[in-house]
Design a protein around this motif. Structure first.
Motif, PDB file in Angstrom:
ATOM      1  N   GLN A 215     151.583  12.088 -22.708  1.00  0.00           N
ATOM      2  CA  GLN A 215     151.575  11.559 -24.065  1.00  0.00           C
ATOM      3  C   GLN A 215     150.567  12.277 -24.948  1.00  0.00           C
ATOM      4  OE1 GLN A 215     150.109   8.301 -22.245  1.00  0.00           O
ATOM      5  NE2 GLN A 215     152.042   7.320 -21.707  1.00  0.00           N
TER       6      GLN A 215
ATOM      7  N   LEU B   2     150.792  14.145 -28.579  1.00  0.00           N
ATOM      8  CA  LEU B   2     149.982  13.826 -29.745  1.00  0.00           C
ATOM      9  C   LEU B   2     149.386  15.108 -30.323  1.00  0.00           C
ATOM     10  CD1 LEU B   2     147.225  11.049 -29.831  1.00  0.00           C
ATOM     11  CD2 LEU B   2     148.240  12.334 -31.697  1.00  0.00           C
TER      12      LEU B   2
ATOM     13  N   THR C  56     151.732  17.402 -32.092  1.00  0.00           N
ATOM     14  CA  THR C  56     152.039  16.962 -33.449  1.00  0.00           C
ATOM     15  C   THR C  56     151.136  17.663 -34.444  1.00  0.00           C
ATOM     16  OG1 THR C  56     152.689  14.798 -32.663  1.00  0.00           O
ATOM     17  CG2 THR C  56     152.142  14.982 -34.980  1.00  0.00           C
TER      18      THR C  56
ATOM     19  N   ASP D  70     150.861  12.899 -42.701  1.00  0.00           N
ATOM     20  CA  ASP D  70     150.820  11.819 -41.729  1.00  0.00           C
ATOM     21  C   ASP D  70     149.394  11.519 -41.285  1.00  0.00           C
ATOM     22  OD1 ASP D  70     153.495  11.575 -41.919  1.00  0.00           O
ATOM     23  OD2 ASP D  70     153.979  12.382 -39.944  1.00  0.00           O
TER      24      ASP D  70
ATOM     25  N   THR E 107     147.738   7.980 -41.876  1.00  0.00           N
ATOM     26  CA  THR E 107     147.319   7.204 -40.715  1.00  0.00           C
ATOM     27  C   THR E 107     145.840   6.860 -40.786  1.00  0.00           C
ATOM     28  OG1 THR E 107     148.979   8.369 -39.392  1.00  0.00           O
ATOM     29  CG2 THR E 107     147.262   7.164 -38.204  1.00  0.00           C
TER      30      THR E 107
ATOM     31  N   LEU F  92     138.988   1.321 -28.757  1.00  0.00           N
ATOM     32  CA  LEU F  92     140.185   2.170 -28.809  1.00  0.00           C
ATOM     33  C   LEU F  92     140.442   2.665 -30.226  1.00  0.00           C
ATOM     34  CD1 LEU F  92     142.655   3.461 -27.638  1.00  0.00           C
ATOM     35  CD2 LEU F  92     143.802   1.245 -27.687  1.00  0.00           C
TER      36      LEU F  92
ATOM     37  N   PHE G 245     141.377   4.503 -21.737  1.00  0.00           N
ATOM     38  CA  PHE G 245     142.498   3.824 -21.098  1.00  0.00           C
ATOM     39  C   PHE G 245     142.212   3.517 -19.636  1.00  0.00           C
ATOM     40  CE2 PHE G 245     144.687   5.693 -24.693  1.00  0.00           C
ATOM     41  CZ  PHE G 245     145.488   4.629 -25.084  1.00  0.00           C
TER      42      PHE G 245
ATOM     43  N   VAL H  86     143.607  -2.756 -26.539  1.00  0.00           N
ATOM     44  CA  VAL H  86     144.949  -2.180 -26.588  1.00  0.00           C
ATOM     45  C   VAL H  86     145.912  -3.131 -27.283  1.00  0.00           C
ATOM     46  CG1 VAL H  86     146.926  -1.450 -25.233  1.00  0.00           C
ATOM     47  CG2 VAL H  86     144.636  -0.742 -24.559  1.00  0.00           C
TER      48      VAL H  86
ATOM     49  N   LEU I 100     152.986  10.751 -36.588  1.00  0.00           N
ATOM     50  CA  LEU I 100     151.721  10.562 -35.881  1.00  0.00           C
ATOM     51  C   LEU I 100     151.553   9.118 -35.426  1.00  0.00           C
ATOM     52  CD1 LEU I 100     149.008  11.441 -34.879  1.00  0.00           C
ATOM     53  CD2 LEU I 100     148.125  11.299 -37.208  1.00  0.00           C
ATOM     54  N   ILE I 101     151.810   8.207 -36.320  1.00  0.00           N
ATOM     55  CA  ILE I 101     151.722   6.792 -35.944  1.00  0.00           C
ATOM     56  C   ILE I 101     152.744   6.490 -34.846  1.00  0.00           C
ATOM     57  CG2 ILE I 101     152.210   4.450 -36.742  1.00  0.00           C
ATOM     58  CD1 ILE I 101     150.734   4.932 -39.196  1.00  0.00           C
TER      59      ILE I 101
ATOM     60  N   ARG J 123     153.672   8.470 -32.515  1.00  0.00           N
ATOM     61  CA  ARG J 123     153.105   8.917 -31.242  1.00  0.00           C
ATOM     62  C   ARG J 123     152.065   7.936 -30.726  1.00  0.00           C
ATOM     63  NH1 ARG J 123     156.787  12.138 -29.238  1.00  0.00           N
ATOM     64  NH2 ARG J 123     157.006  14.128 -30.323  1.00  0.00           N
ATOM     65  N   ILE J 124     151.197   7.520 -31.598  1.00  0.00           N
ATOM     66  CA  ILE J 124     150.148   6.586 -31.195  1.00  0.00           C
ATOM     67  C   ILE J 124     150.769   5.296 -30.671  1.00  0.00           C
ATOM     68  CG2 ILE J 124     148.243   5.171 -32.048  1.00  0.00           C
ATOM     69  CD1 ILE J 124     147.615   7.414 -34.043  1.00  0.00           C
TER      70      ILE J 124
ATOM     71  N   ILE K 213     152.208   5.644 -27.172  1.00  0.00           N
ATOM     72  CA  ILE K 213     151.174   5.600 -26.143  1.00  0.00           C
ATOM     73  C   ILE K 213     150.755   4.162 -25.866  1.00  0.00           C
ATOM     74  CG2 ILE K 213     148.786   6.236 -25.616  1.00  0.00           C
ATOM     75  CD1 ILE K 213     149.207   8.804 -27.188  1.00  0.00           C
ATOM     76  N   LEU K 214     150.563   3.421 -26.936  1.00  0.00           N
ATOM     77  CA  LEU K 214     150.125   2.033 -26.793  1.00  0.00           C
ATOM     78  C   LEU K 214     151.158   1.203 -26.049  1.00  0.00           C
ATOM     79  CD1 LEU K 214     148.553   1.469 -30.319  1.00  0.00           C
ATOM     80  CD2 LEU K 214     147.367   1.667 -28.130  1.00  0.00           C
TER      81      LEU K 214
ATOM     82  N   ASP L 127     153.458   2.253 -23.969  1.00  0.00           N
ATOM     83  CA  ASP L 127     153.514   2.646 -22.560  1.00  0.00           C
ATOM     84  C   ASP L 127     152.388   1.986 -21.766  1.00  0.00           C
ATOM     85  OD1 ASP L 127     155.745   4.141 -22.896  1.00  0.00           O
ATOM     86  OD2 ASP L 127     154.704   6.056 -23.089  1.00  0.00           O
TER      87      ASP L 127
END
Lengths: 211, 211
Positions: free
Chosen positions: A82, A86, A89, A100, A104, A154, B90, B101, B154-155, B157-158, B161-162, B164
């Motif tokens: 992942q 990121l 990107t 973006d 963000t 986080l 993580f 998270v 971008l968001i 992608r973030i 990850i969260l 998952d």
DNA sequence: AAGAAAATGTGGTCTGACCACCTAAAGATT
DNA sequence: AATCTTTAGGTGGTCAGACCACATTTTCTT
């Protein structure tokens, strides 16, 4: 790789990464498949082989491809990584990606303001206000305090990354807020008025309504 | 760059990265300082300039250095390896991290709802509503559509990850919302009422006011 | 038919040559 | 003397061509 004269001279290897992605998509290449050789890419993209190699070296570092001497270059199975996604990107430095990042960053900062508001007491914000009064406020320092107040490690990490990349963009359109703007935001937090807080932030960041 | 005959022939640019690190350390170079030019490094390390460039390209991608055409290459102010730090967050599976998270995921989803609201038209939300009616709604599918509507890669992608990581937690306290909750949210979006949207989300996620 | 040798293709590396750009030193102007 | 202009040198950016090391494929020998 010919450049339009008056155009922003992006680095060739960045452009090659972009075009290579197009080739992969157009040809429907998947993990494990072989991509064209360096020499062929050099011809097809009108670029020197060394530039192609710089692009491939970049993708290799990100774990997106794998090079095997004497054999060729292959697409790697990166659908699990992942973080690489990121990162990738960010590498595509087109306008949308930059936009973006900015967007963000704004959202995260707004989130932190709300989190801080719901978690912290008036006392904490009074200290923030006092600090704002007593120091020559730098944007990074002020918001570091905000993010700290949000008390979410986080989000802190995510914000950190965003700030770093934001600064690496070297945007010359950064509108540096006055000290009063920060003070206004601190006071809004102290009062506990969410609407006021959000509004003060938008003014500080020079946002109307859209991000 | 001469290699010992029978030795593992590591790639030169990797070795250059290593030696460059030594140079930086030995000379006590810090953020903002200039490192030797490509040509000088090429000489000092007995390597071709193209190999040196591949190494520098790698460091540039990692954000460790910055190259300025006509001036030179400079060490960048990087505060630790950001991505590694994110990962380590993580890995620390203490309660606070888990809570972070969950909280972050909620904030991001709220952000996406707002972004979608400001970027999309009624038409898009009508389609969402229609889809919600016609299908057996899964949470992941519904919010994937929301995040898509937010139109911020971008968001996205973030959030991925969260999600998952969230799923890997195997939380047995997940409160599965009813289909009506999703429908309510879709309708709120269609109406364009931000307050209604945010409220519908909080109800769907079973949140009172704190995250 | 099986093994050996040659041809081919690929990544890895080096060299030398330009170009565009920046900076600082040398020169000209006032 | 101070200031501006010009020039020269250094730097990254890029390209082209040449080898090398290695793996595969083809061809040739046995």
């Amino acid at each position: 790789m010919l450049m339009s004269p008056n155009e922003q001279s992006k680095k060739v290897y960045i452009e090659i990464v972009r075009q290579l992605r197009e080739i992969i998509e157009k040809d429907g290449l998947k993990a494990g498949d072989k991509i064209p050789s360096e020499r062929e890419l050099s011809e097809r993209l009108n670029a020197g082989r060394s530039s192609v190699r710089e692009a491939l070296r970049a993708l290799e570092l990100l774990g997106l491809i794998e090079t095997r001497r004497g054999e060729g270059t292959y697409i790697r199975d990166f659908r699990g990584n992942q973080l690489v996604q990121l990162l990738s990107t960010f590498i595509l430095q087109d306008k949308k990606a930059i936009q973006d990042v900015v967007e963000t960053k704004h959202m995260i900062e707004l989130d932190c303001l709300q989190l801080a508001l719901s978690k912290r007491s008036k006392n904490d914000f009074q200290r923030l206000k006092q600090w704002t009064i007593e120091h020559n406020v730098e944007d990074i320092d002020f918001f570091t305090r905000i993010v700290d107040l949000a008390d979410n490690h986080l989000i802190y990490r995510i914000w950190k990354i965003l700030v770093d990349y934001y600064r690496s963009l070297n945007r010359n359109d950064f509108h540096k807020p006055t000290k009063e703007r920060y003070l206004e935001l601190a006071e809004a937090l102290e009062k506990g008025d969410e609407e006021w807080v959000l509004n003060a932030y938008r003014i500080l960041r020079n946002l109307s309504d859209e991000s």
